[in-house]
Write an enzyme that holds these catalytic residues in place. Structure first.
Site, PDB file in Angstrom:
ATOM      1  N   THR A  19       0.831  -1.197   0.000  1.00  0.00           N
ATOM      2  CA  THR A  19       0.000   0.000   0.000  1.00  0.00           C
ATOM      3  C   THR A  19       0.869   1.252   0.000  1.00  0.00           C
ATOM      4  O   THR A  19       1.938   1.278   0.602  1.00  0.00           O
ATOM      5  CB  THR A  19      -0.926   0.036   1.232  1.00  0.00           C
ATOM      6  OG1 THR A  19      -0.149  -0.025   2.415  1.00  0.00           O
ATOM      7  CG2 THR A  19      -1.925  -1.095   1.199  1.00  0.00           C
ATOM      8  N   ASP A  45      -6.058  -0.671   2.342  1.00  0.00           N
ATOM      9  CA  ASP A  45      -6.345  -1.776   3.264  1.00  0.00           C
ATOM     10  C   ASP A  45      -7.508  -2.618   2.744  1.00  0.00           C
ATOM     11  O   ASP A  45      -7.483  -3.843   2.818  1.00  0.00           O
ATOM     12  CB  ASP A  45      -6.668  -1.246   4.664  1.00  0.00           C
ATOM     13  CG  ASP A  45      -5.492  -0.527   5.306  1.00  0.00           C
ATOM     14  OD1 ASP A  45      -4.334  -0.886   4.997  1.00  0.00           O
ATOM     15  OD2 ASP A  45      -5.731   0.389   6.103  1.00  0.00           O
ATOM     16  N   HIS A  71      -6.125   5.351  10.321  1.00  0.00           N
ATOM     17  CA  HIS A  71      -7.094   4.420   9.755  1.00  0.00           C
ATOM     18  C   HIS A  71      -7.103   3.121  10.568  1.00  0.00           C
ATOM     19  O   HIS A  71      -7.243   2.030  10.027  1.00  0.00           O
ATOM     20  CB  HIS A  71      -6.772   4.159   8.275  1.00  0.00           C
ATOM     21  CG  HIS A  71      -5.383   3.643   8.043  1.00  0.00           C
ATOM     22  ND1 HIS A  71      -5.139   2.391   7.549  1.00  0.00           N
ATOM     23  CD2 HIS A  71      -4.163   4.204   8.230  1.00  0.00           C
ATOM     24  CE1 HIS A  71      -3.828   2.197   7.454  1.00  0.00           C
ATOM     25  NE2 HIS A  71      -3.221   3.287   7.856  1.00  0.00           N
TER      26      HIS A  71
END
Length: 106
Positions: A19, A45, A71
Site C-alpha cells: 500500500t 487496506d 485508519h
C-alpha cells in the site's frame, strides 16, 4: 524496509503487493517488483482485504509498531479478515521470518 531487504531473494519468488508509501519504499529500496495499491487510509487496506477473500494472499506482513494509524479501524478490519480467512498474518519480524521460511519450503 530492513526486513524486506534481508529477505529480498525469498520475496522475489512471490507476487508482492504494497500500500501507498510502504509499497513504493520497498520497491525502490530492494528492487523487488511490488504491485502498488492505494494508500492504506485511502482504500489500500480494503484492496488487500479483497485480495485475501479471493485467495490471492499467502502471507500478510503488517509491521509498523511506532506509527499511529489514523485508519486504525481499517487496520483492525484487515487483521480480522486475515484471521477469519485463515491467512497467515505476521505482526512482527520473528513471525514474518518463520512464515516466509514456511512459504519457501512449499
Amino acid at each position: 524496509m530492513s526486513w524486506a531487504a534481508r529477505h529480498s531473494a525469498a520475496l522475489a519468488r512471490h507476487r508482492l503487493y504494497g500500500t501507498g508509501t510502504t509499497g513504493t519504499l520497498v520497491a525502490r529500496g530492494t528492487g523487488l517488483d511490488v504491485t502498488p495499491l492505494r494508500s492504506g487510509p485511502l482504500g489500500g487496506d480494503q484492496q488487500i482485504g479483497a485480495l485475501i477473500t479471493r485467495g490471492e494472499i499467502d502471507l500478510l506482513v503488517f509491521y509498523d509498531p511506532l506509527a499511529a494509524h489514523p485508519h486504525g479501524d481499517d487496520v483492525r478490519a484487515l487483521i480480522r479478515l486475515a484471521v477469519l480467512d485463515n491467512t497467515p498474518l505476521a505482526l512482527n519480524e520473528a513471525t514474518a521470518d518463520a512464515a516466509l521460511a514456511g512459504l519457501s519450503l512449499n
